[in-house]
Write a protein that holds these residues in place. Structure first.
Motif, PDB file in Angstrom:
ATOM      1  N   PHE A   1      12.701  59.476  -8.557  1.00  0.00           N
ATOM      2  CA  PHE A   1      12.100  60.544  -7.759  1.00  0.00           C
ATOM      3  C   PHE A   1      12.309  60.361  -6.255  1.00  0.00           C
ATOM      4  N   LYS A   2      12.980  59.289  -5.877  1.00  0.00           N
ATOM      5  CA  LYS A   2      13.197  59.046  -4.450  1.00  0.00           C
ATOM      6  C   LYS A   2      14.018  60.166  -3.824  1.00  0.00           C
ATOM      7  N   ASP A   3      15.092  60.579  -4.510  1.00  0.00           N
ATOM      8  CA  ASP A   3      15.944  61.643  -3.976  1.00  0.00           C
ATOM      9  C   ASP A   3      15.173  62.946  -3.834  1.00  0.00           C
TER      10      ASP A   3
ATOM     11  N   MET B   1      20.795  64.215   4.008  1.00  0.00           N
ATOM     12  CA  MET B   1      21.224  63.676   2.717  1.00  0.00           C
ATOM     13  C   MET B   1      22.532  62.899   2.868  1.00  0.00           C
ATOM     14  N   TYR B   2      23.429  63.414   3.681  1.00  0.00           N
ATOM     15  CA  TYR B   2      24.726  62.760   3.880  1.00  0.00           C
ATOM     16  C   TYR B   2      24.557  61.382   4.514  1.00  0.00           C
TER      17      TYR B   2
ATOM     18  N   VAL C   1      28.648  64.727  -6.166  1.00  0.00           N
ATOM     19  CA  VAL C   1      27.897  65.521  -7.151  1.00  0.00           C
ATOM     20  C   VAL C   1      27.709  64.668  -8.400  1.00  0.00           C
ATOM     21  N   GLU C   2      26.478  64.354  -8.733  1.00  0.00           N
ATOM     22  CA  GLU C   2      26.162  63.534  -9.894  1.00  0.00           C
ATOM     23  C   GLU C   2      25.087  64.227 -10.721  1.00  0.00           C
TER      24      GLU C   2
ATOM     25  N   SER D   1      23.060  61.882  -3.170  1.00  0.00           N
ATOM     26  CA  SER D   1      24.046  62.778  -3.769  1.00  0.00           C
ATOM     27  C   SER D   1      23.392  64.096  -4.170  1.00  0.00           C
ATOM     28  N   LEU D   2      24.239  65.084  -4.464  1.00  0.00           N
ATOM     29  CA  LEU D   2      23.732  66.332  -5.025  1.00  0.00           C
ATOM     30  C   LEU D   2      23.531  66.117  -6.520  1.00  0.00           C
ATOM     31  N   ASN D   3      22.302  66.015  -6.952  1.00  0.00           N
ATOM     32  CA  ASN D   3      22.002  65.829  -8.366  1.00  0.00           C
ATOM     33  C   ASN D   3      20.812  66.705  -8.734  1.00  0.00           C
TER      34      ASN D   3
END
Length: 1017
Positions: free
Chosen positions: A459-461, A376-377, A34-35, A382-384
């Motif tokens: 914006f990649k994530d 995502m994993y 988480v970030e 990360s969860l951001n």
């Protein structure tokens, strides 16, 4: 399509596969870091070199320039900046994004090893910029007035406990005091034993060592011999022999303690840390590169709670916690996602009026989100707030495919077909359109890869999470939805949809008045474009994180006490503001290297202010800054004070209301002349309220000018005199005992000018001479810091603007620059004047995003051309895009939002979304024409049949984004312009698509449908 058929005929297998994906998603979620923001690693290297005793010009010529030449040959270099100050050189090298910094660092290390630097210069130290170098949590520890006990507690209890936490890389300490061993000499004692300060230093150095002595061979053994003469304690140091006195019968050894006062003492305070006005020690905690910010923050908080409960006499205050900011931001984005999903499901329920049907379609939302966690994993996302923002952005779109499929299944059930037959045929009939819609939406995210730079990484994530969730929702629509429809829906309870006569009437009218329809649409488009100048531009929206920093700088040479007095006055005002939660102050710079590089020392200080949470205060941070500025306005006569809002994106977006202009050239005098001229012109530019530049005035100082002829008469050199003056005033570090410096100094040496002039120095011949007899002390100015960019002298002019946006201010500044270059006939080959900082980044980001939009349009067209096997029909669908532009402009204008890269991303996303409705419309129209209906009849029938799913998909997407568009709370502000752009664009494009696209289709369609490209069978 065979997928729906397999899924319906093997329902148990389909459901088991769905449960497997859900199980993997839940497991993956527990492993996600988480970030706050995606992991962005700018390709930047810093090269620091220390050259003791050298001035800025000497450092620049002998250290900085040779290193710059080496750095300039490295591949991928975009910019190199340098700062040469007294005693030190700092070079910042910025490379193209995607450059392998580790490889560059290895190459530079080898090359720098061959550079000929001055003998006294230290080896260059190279540091790669890494966001993990920034502290994630700062803690202030205080206990009233007992500073010694506090220091002991921090060093012996608190530091070891915090450093032992898993994921903590380091804990840095600011404030408190340092100790040293003082050896205080007197003139009388030295004269009595015929000693000098330098001789005492040499005796300490010569009697405090450990040396190898060789090898002793005895009794069949060969062992190393060590000579031990190390001093371990203050008592041992005081017993160190330094001289001998001759008695009548024997010699007496004179120890250091006999001629000097040897004691452990605190160093003079040149820096201090305070919290809420009270002296404290500040701990800055850094996490390991692979550590989870929130996890480490949570563990640190737990450990601090334990320390506080075990030692109640201590006051422990967390002054900055990035983990808390992340949790708050992520929580707000999650709320937006949750409310968006609820809104989408409510829309489905209202339209379908069936709980079973709502459940079937609603399955797509949680399943798509959970399955996204798996991808995502494995991709390391990360969860951001960006990745979760992608899910929040896609939550309304996740049900689009399911709605289209379920609507068509309903149509077949209404025709009294069996549940399985209706599920298979209904899904297969729209599978092509659903797949095309999904592919067009995915296609728009591919160009983000080509955006590059920080914007691309940022914006990649978001792009990946949207893409992952859409693929999952497509799979659900073609497998899970038909399976549940074949089990839950009953044909006898499905009623035929009512005829939407009002829409048929509208369609027939616009098809009969095509020119009027297009003219009205064109007028609306032109009218909206006319509003464009009213919309401001920015790089990135700024999050209100409830923190700001007050920077204070007094005139050069100001004492620590004088600076502290100004800081304390500001602290008094802050204590009267109820919205202030905690503030921490620092005066001076404890880091000698950074003090030399930045030029900040005892004359500078700063206060970091944290406000109470947004729900507990009625004012935004920007309003609080204005209030503080009013309260401390009187202090601006004593010091230069600036207040900047703290923000996680500050490093990227730059200051909110400043534009930097850089002037480069090889003639520093000319560069400074252009700086003065530009500053005067900028003050006359509209919106510019304040202009400063980086030209430094010489630092005031006292200078001892040696009369070399007189000194030579006494057998003295400049080096001997300089060493004597330095040691007399500051003392000399002779050794280090248990990590504590031993400083030898003279007692009762005054720092006044007169006292220094009267200092007595012994010559090599044993004579005594006063300093005033071999030189003169006068007041003067010291050298300034030498700043260069791309191996040219440079000056930065900073223009502060108010009442206008960044884009308007940037255009005004650029116009002023162009006029100055033209009127003064400046040789642009020799001198460069350009905007820098946030304005430069915005221009670069906008050009990259514009390229991404063009690529997205091209890719989407190719996907649709392949789907329809036609070049003409995708062109018809493309007319949806200008209809979306109307809504984007109106949305930003009405909400008062500025156009930045997040709004630009909204346009890219719109390219994929707004076409979906037209695709569904045109695809069904083609099917009806193939069945024998005329063009107009096909359009009317297709419109009537597809109106409800089109309205439903648009509403679910718009309402799903509504919480983000409102932007309430930390973390959502950054996506608000993007959500507003998508909602506005989707609203106008949906409404106008239903009337404009049929008109355009009828204009381009022939009497009979045919393929433009022949198919070879």
């Amino acid at each position: 399509m065979i997928i729906p058929k397999i899924a319906v005929k093997r329902p148990v297998t389909t459901i088991m596969m769905m449960l497997v994906v859900i199980l993997l998603g839940i497991v993956s979620l527990t492993g996600l870091r988480v970030e706050l923001m995606p992991n962005i690693n700018p390709p930047v290297l810093a090269i620091m070199t220390t050259y003791p005793g050298a001035g800025p010009e000497e450092v620049a010529e002998t250290v900085t320039k040779p290193i710059e030449e080496i750095v300039g040959t490295s591949s991928g270099l975009e910019m190199v900046q340098s700062r040469s100050a007294s005693n030190s050189s700092l070079i910042i090298a910025q490379y193209a994004w995607g450059t392998d910094i580790s490889e560059i660092r290895d190459d530079l290390t080898s090359s720098l090893g061959m550079v000929q630097l001055p003998a006294n210069a230290m080896n260059p130290m190279m540091v790669k910029f890494d966001p993990t170098m920034m502290p994630i949590i700062q803690v202030a520890i205080s206990n009233g007035e007992d500073s010694e006990h506090l220091q002991t507690m921090v060093e012996e209890v608190i530091l070891p406990q915090l450093q032992s936490i898993k994921g903590v890389a380091s804990v840095n300490v600011t404030g408190g005091f340092e100790e040293e061993i003082l050896v205080t000499l007197t003139e009388e004692a030295l004269s009595e034993h015929n000693l000098t300060q330098q001789q005492v230093v040499q005796m300490i150095q010569a009697n405090n060592l450990t040396m190898p002595g060789g090898v002793i061979e005895e009794a069949g053994e060969k062992l190393n011999l060590r000579v031990l003469a190390k001093v371990e304690t203050v008592e041992q140091l005081s017993l160190l022999p330094v001289s001998i006195t001759m008695g009548e019968e024997e010699m007496t050894v004179v120890t250091l303690g006999d001629i000097a006062n040897v004691r452990l003492a605190q160093k003079d305070v040149t820096s201090i840390s305070k919290t809420n006005g009270s002296e404290s020690i500040l701990l800055s905690i850094q996490k390991e590169a692979s550590g989870d910010t929130v996890g480490v923050s949570t563990e640190v908080q737990k450990r601090l709670d334990t320390i506080q409960s075990n030692y109640p006499e201590l006051t422990v205050l967390v002054t900055m916690d990035q983990g808390e900011v992340i949790q708050q931001s992520v929580s707000n984005v999650l709320k937006a996602l949750l409310f968006g999903a609820i809104f989408a499901i409510v829309v489905i329920l209202l339209f379908l009026r069936s709980i079973k049907a709502t459940i079937i379609v609603g399955i797509a939302i949680p399943f798509s989100i959970i399955s996204t966690f798996v991808l995502m994993y494995f991709t390391g996302i990360s969860l951001n707030i960006m990745s979760l923002g992608g899910l929040a952005l896609g939550v309304g779109m996740l049900v689009d495919n399911a709605i289209v499929v379920l609507e068509n299944i309903y149509s077949h059930l209404a025709k009294h077909k069996s549940r399985k037959e209706a599920a298979i045929k209904g899904t297969s009939e729209v599978a092509g359109a659903v797949t095309a819609s999904m592919l067009t939406t995915l296609a728009v995210f591919l160009p983000i890869v080509f955006v590059g730079g920080m914007v691309g990484d940022l914006f990649k994530d978001l792009s990946f999470t949207v893409a992952f969730s859409l693929i999952a929702s497509w799979a659900v629509a073609l497998t899970v939805v038909p399976v549940f429809a074949s089990v839950l829906l009953k044909p006898e309870k499905v009623k035929a949809k009512k005829e939407l006569r009002f829409y048929k009437t509208i369609l027939r009218w616009v098809l009969s008045h095509r020119l009027v329809t297009l003219l009205i649409t064109g007028a609306v488009l032109v009218g909206s474009l006319a509003l464009t100048p009213q919309i401001g531009t920015e790089l990135m929206p700024v999050q209100d994180e409830g923190a700001f920093t007050i920077n204070v700088e007094l005139e050069e040479g100001a004492t620590f006490e004088k600076t502290l007095a100004v800081i304390e006055e500001i602290e008094k005002e802050l204590l009267t503001i109820s919205e202030v939660d905690v503030f921490s102050s620092s005066v001076g710079n404890a880091d000698a290297m950074m003090s030399a590089v930045t030029g900040s020392g005892e004359n500078a200080g700063s206060i970091t202010v944290n406000l109470v949470s947004g729900g507990e205060r009625s004012k935004e941070t920007s309003e609080m800054i204005i209030e503080v500025e009013e309260k401390i306005s009187d202090l601006k006569e004593l010091a230069q004070i600036s207040i900047n809002e703290s923000n996680s994106m500050a490093a990227m977006s730059g200051a909110r209301n400043e534009i930097e202009v850089m002037i480069l050239g090889n003639n520093r005098t000319v560069v400074e002349e252009y700086t003065t001229e530009l500053s005067e012109r900028l003050m006359e530019t509209n919106g510019i309220t304040f202009v400063t530049d980086s030209i430094q005035e010489g630092k005031p100082e006292y200078q001892f000018t040696i009369n070399k002829n007189e000194a030579f008469k006494y057998g003295l050199t400049a080096a001997q005199i300089g060493s004597f003056v330095n040691e007399a005033l500051q003392g000399k570090v002779a050794a280090t005992i248990f990590d504590t410096q031993v400083r030898v100094h003279m007692a009762d040496v005054s720092n006044s000018k007169e006292a220094i002039e009267n200092l007595i120095m012994k010559t090599p011949a044993g004579q005594e001479v006063a300093l005033k007899d071999i030189g003169e002390i006068t007041r003067g100015t010291g050298p300034v810091t030498v700043v260069r960019e791309n191996q040219q002298d440079s000056v930065i002019v900073t223009a502060t603007f108010e009442g206008i946006d960044l884009g308007t201010a940037s255009r005004g500044v650029q116009t002023t620059i162009n006029e100055m270059i033209s009127e003064l006939n400046i040789d642009t080959g020799q001198y460069t004047i350009k905007t820098a900082g946030g304005a430069e980044m915005m221009s670069d980001a906008f050009s990259r995003m514009a390229l991404a939009v063009l690529l997205a349009i091209a890719l989407v067209y190719m996907v649709m051309a392949s789907q329809f096997e036609s070049l003409r029909q995708p062109f018809i669908i493309m007319f949806t895009l200008p209809l979306a532009v109307i809504g984007v402009i109106l949305g930003l204008f009405v909400t008062g939002s500025s156009f930045g890269i997040t709004a630009f991303l909204g346009i890219i996303i719109l390219v994929g979304i707004v076409l979906n409705n037209a695709i569904v419309f045109i695809d069904y129209t083609n099917q009806l024409r193939d069945s024998g209906l005329s063009v107009n009849d096909s359009l009317v029938q297709a419109g009537s049949s597809r109106l409800r799913p089109i309205i439903m998909t648009a509403l679910t997407t718009m309402l799903g984004l509504l919480p983000l568009a409102i932007g309430s709370g930390e973390g959502t502000e950054i996506q608000a312009p993007m959500a507003i752009a998508v909602i506005g664009g989707l609203m106008t494009s949906t409404l106008l698509t239903l009337v404009v696209i049929p008109v355009i289709y009828s204009l381009f369609a022939g009497k009979k449908r045919k393929r433009e490209i022949p198919v070879v069978e």
